[in-house]
Enzyme design. Sequence first.
Site, PDB file in Angstrom:
ATOM      1  N   ASP A  10       0.848  -1.333   0.077  1.00  0.00           N
ATOM      2  CA  ASP A  10      -0.123   0.062   0.082  1.00  0.00           C
ATOM      3  C   ASP A  10       0.916   1.352   0.057  1.00  0.00           C
ATOM      4  O   ASP A  10       0.627   2.379   0.979  1.00  0.00           O
ATOM      5  CB  ASP A  10      -1.027   0.001   1.298  1.00  0.00           C
ATOM      6  CG  ASP A  10      -2.090  -1.132   1.184  1.00  0.00           C
ATOM      7  OD1 ASP A  10      -1.868  -1.934   0.135  1.00  0.00           O
ATOM      8  OD2 ASP A  10      -2.991  -1.038   1.817  1.00  0.00           O
ATOM      9  N   LYS A 113      -7.268  -4.714  -3.500  1.00  0.00           N
ATOM     10  CA  LYS A 113      -7.860  -5.279  -2.277  1.00  0.00           C
ATOM     11  C   LYS A 113      -8.701  -4.143  -1.560  1.00  0.00           C
ATOM     12  O   LYS A 113      -8.598  -3.048  -2.028  1.00  0.00           O
ATOM     13  CB  LYS A 113      -6.921  -5.621  -1.010  1.00  0.00           C
ATOM     14  CG  LYS A 113      -6.190  -4.575  -0.330  1.00  0.00           C
ATOM     15  CD  LYS A 113      -5.101  -5.149   0.423  1.00  0.00           C
ATOM     16  CE  LYS A 113      -4.318  -3.947   0.923  1.00  0.00           C
ATOM     17  NZ  LYS A 113      -4.921  -3.238   1.846  1.00  0.00           N
ATOM     18  N   CYS A 157      -2.250  -2.376   7.381  1.00  0.00           N
ATOM     19  CA  CYS A 157      -2.173  -3.289   6.453  1.00  0.00           C
ATOM     20  C   CYS A 157      -0.933  -4.330   6.439  1.00  0.00           C
ATOM     21  O   CYS A 157      -0.810  -5.303   6.049  1.00  0.00           O
ATOM     22  CB  CYS A 157      -2.453  -2.634   5.275  1.00  0.00           C
ATOM     23  SG  CYS A 157      -4.103  -2.108   4.979  1.00  0.00           S
TER      24      CYS A 157
HETATM   25  C1  VGL Z   1      -4.901   1.026   5.326  1.00  0.00           C
HETATM   26  C2  VGL Z   1      -6.426   1.914   6.604  1.00  0.00           C
HETATM   27  C3  VGL Z   1      -7.157   1.741   5.659  1.00  0.00           C
HETATM   28  C4  VGL Z   1      -3.522   0.509   5.341  1.00  0.00           C
HETATM   29  C5  VGL Z   1      -5.785   0.889   4.533  1.00  0.00           C
HETATM   30  O1  VGL Z   1      -2.899   0.342   4.261  1.00  0.00           O
HETATM   31  O2  VGL Z   1      -2.680   0.263   6.625  1.00  0.00           O
HETATM   32  N1  VGL Z   1      -5.051   1.703   6.551  1.00  0.00           N
HETATM   33  N2  VGL Z   1      -7.073   1.451   4.618  1.00  0.00           N
END
Ligand code: VGL
Length: 223
Positions: A10, A113, A157
């Site tokens: 991410d 995702k 994540c």
């Molecule tokens: C994430 C909060 C919401 C992450 C993703 O990548 O850690 N955190 N969506």
Amino acid sequence: MKNTGILIVDIQGDFTGLKHGSLAVEGTDADYLRIVTQTARDLKAHGFKLFATQDWHPAEHISFFTNTPGKKPFDTSVFNGRTQVLWPPHCIQHTTNADLLIDPSLFTAIVQKGMHPKYDSYSGFRDDGGRPTGLDDILNAHDISHLVIFGLATDFCVKATALDAVANGYDVSVIKSLCKGVAEESTRAAWDEMKQKGVRFIAGSDVNAVINAVKTDYSPNSA
Ligand code: VGL
Ligand code: ZN
């Protein structure tokens, strides 16, 4: 066969200060981007396959506070017995700040995702409803048994992905200095939990130290 894969979690505009993201994680400035980019390039140049996860939400996603009346950012809500943190809208499909900040051409595969409107997916392996993302099949197809993970955010994540990787039978190491967390306390707790569940940590912050640690522990094509 046993190969080592690099899994980058991410690294997207909305999670970075550099891109003034809606969910910017502390410490994600230009220097952070420079070092994660260089590390990705160097690992690739050393023969490791790179994989990425990408948070990829529809505008009506359950995790956005704006989609539950009366809620503020970082409130929680219980949906079908699952406690959900309510985030600022982030990583909305096809928006600029949902793009990966590392050159997509470096990756063997990019796994998206969080597309189901009603389920979040911190884990790169499966969403909160238990549906696999396809990452496990992709890694198996490349005979990956060791995973070296880094990215954002440590306490969400990265943690969920590392723990699911252990649960799925991978040998898992996390490059600590290349992960940043949303909140201090949950980040500390995340490191403790990962350690306790068998995740190993690669220390060091300069690129060469990281490459050497990965190379020493795990060659790209070790028997
Ligand atoms: C994430 C909060 C919401 C992450 C993703 O990548 O850690 N955190 N969506
Ligand atoms: Zn998200």
